[in-house]
Design a protein around this motif. Structure first.
Motif, PDB file in Angstrom:
ATOM      1  N   LEU A  80       0.810  -1.215   0.000  1.00 18.36           N
ATOM      2  CA  LEU A  80       0.000   0.000   0.000  1.00 18.36           C
ATOM      3  C   LEU A  80       0.843   1.266   0.000  1.00 18.36           C
ATOM      4  N   ARG A  81       2.153   1.163  -0.092  1.00 15.83           N
ATOM      5  CA  ARG A  81       3.014   2.329   0.067  1.00 15.83           C
ATOM      6  C   ARG A  81       2.829   3.356  -1.050  1.00 15.83           C
ATOM      7  N   ARG A  82       2.285   2.935  -2.191  1.00 12.27           N
ATOM      8  CA  ARG A  82       2.035   3.891  -3.264  1.00 12.27           C
ATOM      9  C   ARG A  82       1.082   4.989  -2.811  1.00 12.27           C
ATOM     10  N   LEU A  83       0.190   4.671  -1.876  1.00  7.81           N
ATOM     11  CA  LEU A  83      -0.772   5.662  -1.414  1.00  7.81           C
ATOM     12  C   LEU A  83      -0.121   6.738  -0.556  1.00  7.81           C
ATOM     13  N   GLY A  84       0.899   6.390   0.214  1.00  6.32           N
ATOM     14  CA  GLY A  84       1.433   7.324   1.177  1.00  6.32           C
ATOM     15  C   GLY A  84       0.540   7.352   2.419  1.00  6.32           C
ATOM     16  N   SER A  85       1.108   7.743   3.538  1.00  8.97           N
ATOM     17  CA  SER A  85       0.382   7.659   4.805  1.00  8.97           C
ATOM     18  C   SER A  85      -0.832   8.577   4.847  1.00  8.97           C
ATOM     19  N   VAL A  86      -0.721   9.780   4.289  1.00  9.14           N
ATOM     20  CA  VAL A  86      -1.839  10.721   4.329  1.00  9.14           C
ATOM     21  C   VAL A  86      -2.997  10.215   3.472  1.00  9.14           C
ATOM     22  N   SER A  87      -2.729   9.872   2.216  1.00  8.79           N
ATOM     23  CA  SER A  87      -3.794   9.409   1.328  1.00  8.79           C
ATOM     24  C   SER A  87      -4.438   8.130   1.854  1.00  8.79           C
ATOM     25  N   GLN A  88      -3.628   7.246   2.420  1.00  7.82           N
ATOM     26  CA  GLN A  88      -4.162   5.992   2.952  1.00  7.82           C
ATOM     27  C   GLN A  88      -5.132   6.270   4.103  1.00  7.82           C
ATOM     28  N   ALA A  89      -4.772   7.194   4.989  1.00  9.21           N
ATOM     29  CA  ALA A  89      -5.641   7.530   6.118  1.00  9.21           C
ATOM     30  C   ALA A  89      -6.925   8.188   5.637  1.00  9.21           C
ATOM     31  N   VAL A  90      -6.816   9.067   4.654  1.00  6.79           N
ATOM     32  CA  VAL A  90      -7.994   9.765   4.150  1.00  6.79           C
ATOM     33  C   VAL A  90      -8.938   8.796   3.447  1.00  6.79           C
ATOM     34  N   VAL A  91      -8.396   7.879   2.640  1.00  2.00           N
ATOM     35  CA  VAL A  91      -9.243   6.896   1.957  1.00  2.00           C
ATOM     36  C   VAL A  91     -10.058   6.092   2.962  1.00  2.00           C
ATOM     37  N   GLN A  92      -9.470   5.760   4.087  1.00  4.31           N
ATOM     38  CA  GLN A  92     -10.145   4.913   5.055  1.00  4.31           C
ATOM     39  C   GLN A  92     -11.170   5.662   5.909  1.00  4.31           C
ATOM     40  N   HIS A  93     -10.935   6.933   6.179  1.00 11.40           N
ATOM     41  CA  HIS A  93     -11.758   7.623   7.169  1.00 11.40           C
ATOM     42  C   HIS A  93     -12.611   8.766   6.629  1.00 11.40           C
ATOM     43  N   VAL A  94     -12.478   9.088   5.365  1.00 14.86           N
ATOM     44  CA  VAL A  94     -13.211  10.213   4.783  1.00 14.86           C
ATOM     45  C   VAL A  94     -14.718   9.957   4.852  1.00 14.86           C
ATOM     46  N   GLN A  95     -15.501  11.036   4.853  1.00 15.55           N
ATOM     47  CA  GLN A  95     -16.952  10.941   5.047  1.00 15.55           C
ATOM     48  C   GLN A  95     -17.760  11.106   3.756  1.00 15.55           C
ATOM     49  N   CYS A  96     -17.114  11.029   2.609  1.00 14.56           N
ATOM     50  CA  CYS A  96     -17.800  11.146   1.318  1.00 14.56           C
ATOM     51  C   CYS A  96     -16.966  10.406   0.281  1.00 14.56           C
ATOM     52  N   PRO A  97     -17.418  10.281  -0.958  1.00  9.85           N
ATOM     53  CA  PRO A  97     -16.595   9.645  -1.986  1.00  9.85           C
ATOM     54  C   PRO A  97     -15.233  10.322  -2.111  1.00  9.85           C
ATOM     55  N   ILE A  98     -14.209   9.523  -2.362  1.00 11.53           N
ATOM     56  CA  ILE A  98     -12.832  10.048  -2.485  1.00 11.53           C
ATOM     57  C   ILE A  98     -12.184   9.529  -3.762  1.00 11.53           C
ATOM     58  N   ALA A  99     -11.543  10.428  -4.486  1.00 14.24           N
ATOM     59  CA  ALA A  99     -10.814  10.080  -5.702  1.00 14.24           C
ATOM     60  C   ALA A  99      -9.325  10.062  -5.401  1.00 14.24           C
ATOM     61  N   VAL A 100      -8.659   8.976  -5.806  1.00 16.88           N
ATOM     62  CA  VAL A 100      -7.205   8.845  -5.673  1.00 16.88           C
ATOM     63  C   VAL A 100      -6.616   8.902  -7.077  1.00 16.88           C
ATOM     64  N   VAL A 101      -5.792   9.914  -7.326  1.00 14.41           N
ATOM     65  CA  VAL A 101      -5.269  10.167  -8.669  1.00 14.41           C
ATOM     66  C   VAL A 101      -3.794   9.803  -8.735  1.00 14.41           C
ATOM     67  N   PRO A 102      -3.407   8.844  -9.594  1.00 11.15           N
ATOM     68  CA  PRO A 102      -1.987   8.520  -9.733  1.00 11.15           C
ATOM     69  C   PRO A 102      -1.238   9.669 -10.416  1.00 11.15           C
ATOM     70  N   VAL A 103      -0.043   9.965  -9.923  1.00  7.20           N
ATOM     71  CA  VAL A 103       0.749  11.056 -10.489  1.00  7.20           C
ATOM     72  C   VAL A 103       2.144  10.550 -10.806  1.00  7.20           C
ATOM     73  N   GLY A 104       2.830  11.281 -11.672  1.00  8.52           N
ATOM     74  CA  GLY A 104       4.199  10.941 -11.995  1.00  8.52           C
ATOM     75  C   GLY A 104       4.323   9.770 -12.964  1.00  8.52           C
TER      76      GLY A 104
END
Length: 285
Positions: free
Chosen positions: A261-285
Motif C-alpha cells: 500500500l506504500r504507493r498511497l502514502g500515509s496521508v492518502s491511505q488515512a484519508v481513503v479509510q476515514h473520509v466521510q464522502c466519496p474520495i478520488a485517488v489520482v496517480p501522479v508521476g
C-alpha cells in the motif's frame, strides 16, 4: 474514443452505492458505464475456487440488478456488464488499463464499517492504472457541498488539480483547495527546526505557495468558483474533517512503491479509510 467508467460490484450495499455514483459520473463524462463482477473469493460463491451454476447465476443476477439500477438513475446511459472468472483485485486491476475511471464501494469490517475500507478497494486505490473513486455512503442528513482537493505542492500535483477542477466544472460545483502545514517545521522524528521565522510569516509563505500552485489550473477552468486555504494542521485530519461538507475529496498517490500500500502514502491511505464522502485517488508521476 474515450474509455468507459468501470464499476466493480460484489452484491453488497456498498457496491449498490458505487453503481449509483458511477452511473451519474459516466453520464456527466458522456461515456459508457461498464459493470464488472469477479466471482472468485467472494463469500457468496463456491469454495475452493470451484465454479457452480449457482455461483454464476448469482453473479449474473447481481450484474442484472446493477444494470437496471444504473439505467433507472440515468435513463439512456449505455451500460454493459461482465462476469469474470477470477479474483476482484486482478480483474479490476487489468480493467483499469482501459478505464476512464474505476469506481468501488467502501466495504467495511465488523463494527468499524463506516471507518474501514475493504482490502480490495484499498489495494486498487494504491495500484490501479487510472484514477480510483472509493464511494463512502453519505449520511442522508448531511448537506452536499462541492469538491475538496488536497494540495501538497509536490511534483505531479497538476494531475490532481486537473482532476479536481474537471470534476467541479462538470458538476457545476465549487472547489475548495487546502494545504496543511506544521510549525515549527519538522526535520525528522522528534526534531523540530529552530523557529527562525514567526508563525505568521510561515503562514503567509504557505498562502503564497498555495496560490502559485493553483494559478495555472484556475486559468484553465475560469468557470470554477475556488476557495483556497492553507491551514496549520495535520493533512489527513484536515481533509477528513472538511469532507463532511463536500461531495468529493481528491488526493494524489505519491507514495513509494515499496510494500502493498506504500504507493498511497500515509496521508492518502488515512484519508481513503476515514473520509466521510466519496474520495478520488489520482496517480501522479
Amino acid at each position: 474514443m474515450r474509455h468507459p467508467v468501470i464499476v466493480g460490484i460484489d452484491g453488497t450495499d456498498a457496491s449498490h452505492d458505487a453503481v449509483g455514483w458511477a452511473a451519474e459520473e459516466a453520464r456527466l463524462r458522456g461515456v459508457p458505464l461498464h459493470v464488472v463482477h469477479a466471482w472468485l473469493g467472494e463469500t457468496l460463491h463456491a469454495s475452493a475456487g470451484q465454479v457452480t451454476q449457482q455461483t454464476r447465476d448469482a453473479g449474473e443476477e447481481a450484474l442484472g440488478a446493477a444494470r437496471e439500477q444504473a439505467r433507472m438513475y440515468c435513463p439512456g446511459l449505455a451500460v454493459t456488464t461482465e462476469l469474470v472468472d477470477g479474483y476482484a483485485r486482478e480483474a479490476l486491476l487489468a480493467a483499469s488499463e482501459q478505464a476512464d475511471l474505476l469506481v468501488l464501494g467502501a466495504r467495511g469490517s465488523g463494527g468499524f464499517s463506516r471507518l474501514l475500507v475493504g482490502s480490495t478497494s484499498l489495494h486498487l486505490s494504491a495500484h490501479a492504472l487510472c484514477p480510483v473513486v472509493v464511494v463512502h455512503p453519505r449520511d442522508a442528513r448531511s448537506t452536499p457541498g462541492g469538491v475538496l482537493v488536497g494540495v501538497d505542492g509536490e511534483r505531479g500535483g497538476e494531475d490532481v488539480l486537473d482532476f479536481a477542477f474537471e470534476a467541479a466544472s462538470r458538476g457545476n460545483l465549487p472547489l475548495q483547495a487546502v494545504h496543511a502545514w506544521n510549525y515549527p517545521l519538522v526535520s525528522g522524528p522528534g526534531h523540530a527546526l529552530p523557529a527562525v521565522y514567526e508563525e505568521e510569516h510561515v503562514a503567509a509563505e504557505r498562502d503564497r505557495l498555495l496560490a502559485e500552485a493553483l494559478a495555472g489550473t484556475r486559468e484553465k477552468y475560469p468557470d470554477v468558483q475556488v476557495a483556497a486555504i492553507a491551514v496549520r494542521s495535520g493533512a489527513a485530519k484536515l481533509l477528513v474533517t472538511l469532507s463532511e461538507a463536500h461531495q468529493l475529496v481528491v488526493v494524489g498517490r505519491h507514495g513509494a512503491v515499496r510494500g502493498p500500500l506504500r504507493r498511497l502514502g500515509s496521508v492518502s491511505q488515512a484519508v481513503v479509510q476515514h473520509v466521510q464522502c466519496p474520495i478520488a485517488v489520482v496517480p501522479v508521476g
